[in-house]
Design an enzyme around this catalytic site. Structure first.
Site, PDB file in Angstrom:
ATOM      1  CB  SER A  62    -114.176 -66.842 -14.854  1.00  0.00           C
ATOM      2  OG  SER A  62    -113.944 -66.977 -16.236  1.00  0.00           O
ATOM      3  CB  THR A  63    -109.580 -68.741 -17.259  1.00  0.00           C
ATOM      4  OG1 THR A  63    -110.683 -69.144 -18.063  1.00  0.00           O
ATOM      5  CG2 THR A  63    -109.138 -69.891 -16.395  1.00  0.00           C
TER       6      THR A  63
END
Lengths: 134, 407
Positions: A62-63
């Protein structure tokens, strides 16, 4: 031994290398308070990245992981520097906002866990000072 | 990278700490993607607004940037927050969460960001024109801006979009380059379901969501990044396209598609020879795959992923007039759209039924994990996050049936 790569996030650091064969996801994969790798099945599972020169191929996941690096820094448990084969955006952004030196395009198979290394991120250079345990 | 004198000045820190950090982010991204230079942008959409996603670290970072003197240089709007900024208490949000969420919004506001919190900025005053270079996060809006509008944006993350806002530029790579926008694979659709109107799916949000899921998953299964060229679609409403974009981006990470006779760049290209056929059976299979967790009683009904248009709200009011809902029913939209609904009297009708407006937020980013068992929606994207993030079962239905499910 000197290895040359390229600058992603500037700064200098020195520390003990911790080398992973697998990619690292900071969101969900690393405890944001303690710096211990919590991803099951990861080759660094259970080890702390705090204060180490963390060496791994590339980021994943995930960012939100960029913010996890920032949180690790605030908690005093961030890596001293990050060294990648190919840096991607999550790690790059995380290193800049957390002010963690980061370089990539380094042949990471030439570095072993336990070796003392220094990173001059502004010049994109990593230096290995001694040979680690064999 | 080659920087202009002003960009170099930003990098050197003479515009303050926040602008310096922003430029460092953009230079690092430009380095990774081999950009030769920066390109000016005229519009930014920032993601990473819900405190549920940002957490303490994200809030700290935004506060540091605001205190570091960061100011938006171009029109900048926000993604949905974790709550209705006015009516959070009625939606079951805790005062602690509300306090932290307000701090996030205040940090953005002090940087000159317009705090309309929506995934449909193009319906709320942030509408770029064809060919305009922009830096948008929010995957569904990126897909809509590139494909339906013909603007140029990469799929930005929260910090890189903020960096573009504070500097007014972004590295020139990916979707900003003409050569990267060429279609590379054709999807040829032949399905009766798309040819005739469906009285339960008035704007075709449901069927286009299913189509987007099927194409998105097919693209994910192929090596490399492809730009799809879609043919055989007789026409599509704004609502169908926003649903389709959300679904394609969620299931396939798609930043750009071309649709023959629908999107503006499609006419420039011949369909690529590499072709995948889609029949009605595939669309029905995609629909079924979002419904396979049914069998549980629905206790949460949600419309507005992406945020509802005024036309969709009008339809809900028509269906709910004089009726009472028996389930928790959230209607999610942008505040400017809600204000039109107020003016038209739709809000009064809807609220009299017991359904709730959840403005500025949505069922994907609100802190509702585990609060419900099963959710009914017309959105393929909402199904993905309901299951993965919030641990709900999902019932995927046409728009009108979702409204009726609440009764």
């Amino acid at each position: 031994m000197k290895l040359e790569g390229r600058k992603i996030a500037g700064g200098n650091a020195r520390g003990e290398a911790l080398v992973a064969a697998m990619g690292v996801s900071f969101f969900g994969g690393v405890d944001p308070e303690t710096g211990v790798v919590v991803e099951r099945g990861h080759d660094l599972y259970g080890q702390s990245i705090a204060g180490r020169v963390l060496v791994f191929p590339t980021g994943k996941g995930s960012t939100v992981g960029s913010y996890t690096l920032y949180r690790l820094k605030q908690a005093g448990n961030a890596p001293a520097a990050i060294v990648n084969s190919d840096c991607e955006t999550i790690i790059a952004v995380g290193c800049i906002i957390a002010e963690i030196p980061c370089i990539d395009h380094i042949p990471i198979d030439q570095i072993q866990t336990g070796q003392c290394v220094s990173v001059d991120a502004d010049e994109g250079i990593l230096e290995v000072f001694n040979v680690g345990p064999t | 990278m080659e920087l202009t004198a002003e960009q170099q000045t930003m990098l050197d820190g003479r515009y303050g700490h926040a602008t310096q950090k922003a430029m460092q982010i953009l230079v690092a991204l430009g380095t990774i993607y081999n950009a030769q230079r920066m390109i000016p942008v005229s519009s930014v959409q920032i993601a990473g607004v819900s405190f549920d996603n940002l957490g303490v670290a994200g809030l700290q970072f935004l506060t540091e940037m605001a205190q570091g003197g960061g100011k938006a240089r171009v029109l900048t709007t926000l993604n949905p927050a974790g709550m209705d900024l006015e009516n959070w208490s009625a939606l079951g949000i805790s005062p602690e969460f509300a306090r932290d969420q307000q701090r996030v919004i205040e940090a953005f506001a002090s940087m000159g960001v317009v705090t309309t919190c929506t995934c449909t900025p193009y319906l709320a005053g942030n509408l770029p024109h064809y060919g305009e270079h922009i830096a948008w996060a929010e995957s569904s809006a990126v897909c809509y801006a590139n494909s339906v509008i013909g603007a140029r944006t990469n799929r930005e993350g929260g910090p890189s979009a903020l960096a573009a806002a504070l500097t007014g530029c972004t590295p020139a790579y990916g979707m900003h380059l003409e050569g990267e926008r060429l279609p590379t694979i054709t999807f040829s659709v032949d399905a009766d379901i798309l040819m005739q109107p469906d009285q339960h799916d008035p704007h075709r949000t449901h069927v286009f969501g299913a189509l987007g899921k099927w194409i998105g998953e097919k693209l994910e299964s192929l090596p490399g990044r492809r730009v799809p060229f879609i043919r055989g679609i007789p026409g599509a409403s704004l609502e169908a396209l926003k649903s389709f974009c959300a679904s394609l981006a969620t299931y396939g990470g798609v930043a750009l598609f071309h649709m023959q006779d629908v999107t503006p760049e499609a006419a420039q290209y011949a369909p690529p020879a590499d072709t995948i056929e889609i029949t009605q059976a595939e669309i029905e299979a995609a629909t079924g795959s979002l419904n396979d967790r049914a069998g549980t009683n629905v206790d949460f009904v949600s419309l507005g992923c992406p945020h509802l248009s005024i036309r969709e709200i009008a339809r809900i009011a028509e269906l709910l007039a004089g009726k009472q809902v028996r389930k928790e029913f959230w209607i999610t939209t942008a505040r400017p759209t809600k204000q039109i609904a107020d003016q038209m009297g739709y809000t009064q009708i809807i609220e009299a039924s017991g359904a709730k407006f959840a403005v500025d937020t949505c069922c994907v980013v609100a802190p509702i994990k585990g609060r419900f068992t099963a959710m009914a929606t017309d959105s393929a994207k909402a199904c993905y996050y309901a299951y993965a993030k919030n641990k709900f079962k999902t019932v995927f239905m046409p728009f009108d049936q979702v409204v009726l499910e609440a009764l």
